[in-house]
Design a protein around this motif. Structure first.
Motif, mmCIF file in Angstrom:
data_model
loop_
_atom_site.group_PDB
_atom_site.id
_atom_site.type_symbol
_atom_site.label_atom_id
_atom_site.label_comp_id
_atom_site.label_asym_id
_atom_site.label_seq_id
_atom_site.Cartn_x
_atom_site.Cartn_y
_atom_site.Cartn_z
ATOM 1 N N ALA A 120 0.819 -1.208 0.000
ATOM 2 C CA ALA A 120 0.000 0.000 0.000
ATOM 3 C C ALA A 120 0.854 1.260 0.000
ATOM 4 O O ALA A 120 0.512 2.266 -0.628
ATOM 5 N N TYR A 121 1.984 1.204 0.700
ATOM 6 C CA TYR A 121 2.902 2.347 0.724
ATOM 7 C C TYR A 121 3.741 2.443 -0.550
ATOM 8 O O TYR A 121 4.382 3.462 -0.793
ATOM 9 N N ARG A 139 -4.802 1.562 1.139
ATOM 10 C CA ARG A 139 -3.988 2.732 0.785
ATOM 11 C C ARG A 139 -4.780 4.025 0.982
ATOM 12 O O ARG A 139 -4.247 5.022 1.481
#
Length: 214
Positions: A120-121, A139
């Protein structure tokens, strides 16, 4: 009609048995080795669970048919048929789940959450081991959390957990409503609603940050 009903209950009973046996061997060995290594054990389990489930379904069906004739439940049926009845039931269910959620605030960061958070990062590439849509939803929650300096991940997990919990509660009520419409029986509604209301693992899992819930 009776024979058809018994056949249906047997079919559903043995479907439950199949699911139980598969779930048991996967839980114990992570694959189907348990069935291969102990065929006699699983054959007995299949027969036992299938027969017990079929009998239980038959008794439940008989009970619901008898209960539908009891007059004092006609008032309850009229109440349930009202516009706001299921909204009230939804609010009660959500309230019970929220009480459980407060005990675990801001949520549970489950087994698959750390590697999915890396995706997600953007530290790791997206892949199908973690559903892409689910990762993108996480996210979005992280982006929302980034607006709160010093508590980014706490807010992100809280936003995700509460949103997921509300989705689970809503889907549960859709099931309860569908059961009632299909059976037209107040007892069926009560039994299905109490299942979602009183089974303790359901609210705990409803806000678990893992792909297996949604």
């Amino acid at each position: 009609m009776c024979k058809r009903g018994c056949l249906t209950e047997c079919i559903y009973g043995f479907v439950i048995a199949v699911v139980y046996c598969l779930g048991k061997t996967i839980y114990e060995t992570t694959d189907f080795r348990g069935i291969v290594q102990n065929p006699a054990k699983y054959a007995l389990l299949f027969l036992g669970v299938g027969i017990v489930s079929a009998i239980a379904l038959g008794l439940l069906d008989l009970f619901l048919k008898k209960a539908a004739k009891i007059r004092q439940w006609q008032t309850a049926r009229k109440v349930v048929a009202g516009r706001w009845a299921f909204l009230v039931l939804w609010i009660i269910l959500a309230g019970v789940y929220f009480i459980c959620y407060v005990s675990y605030y801001p949520g549970t960061f489950a087994y698959d959450a750390p590697p999915q958070t890396y995706q997600a990062y953007g530290y790791d590439p997206l892949n199908t081991h973690h559903p892409v849509l689910h990762t993108l939803v996480w996210r979005v929650c992280l982006i929302i959390g980034s607006c709160f300096s010093g508590m980014e991940q706490t807010v992100a997990l809280a936003v995700y957990s509460v949103s997921e919990m509300l989705v689970v509660v809503t889907v549960s009520m859709v099931v309860v409503y569908t059961v009632y419409k299909l059976t037209d029986n107040i007892y069926a509604l009560i039994v299905s609603y109490l299942y979602y209301l009183l089974t303790p693992v359901l609210p705990v899992m409803s806000f678990s940050m893992t792909k297996d819930i949604l």
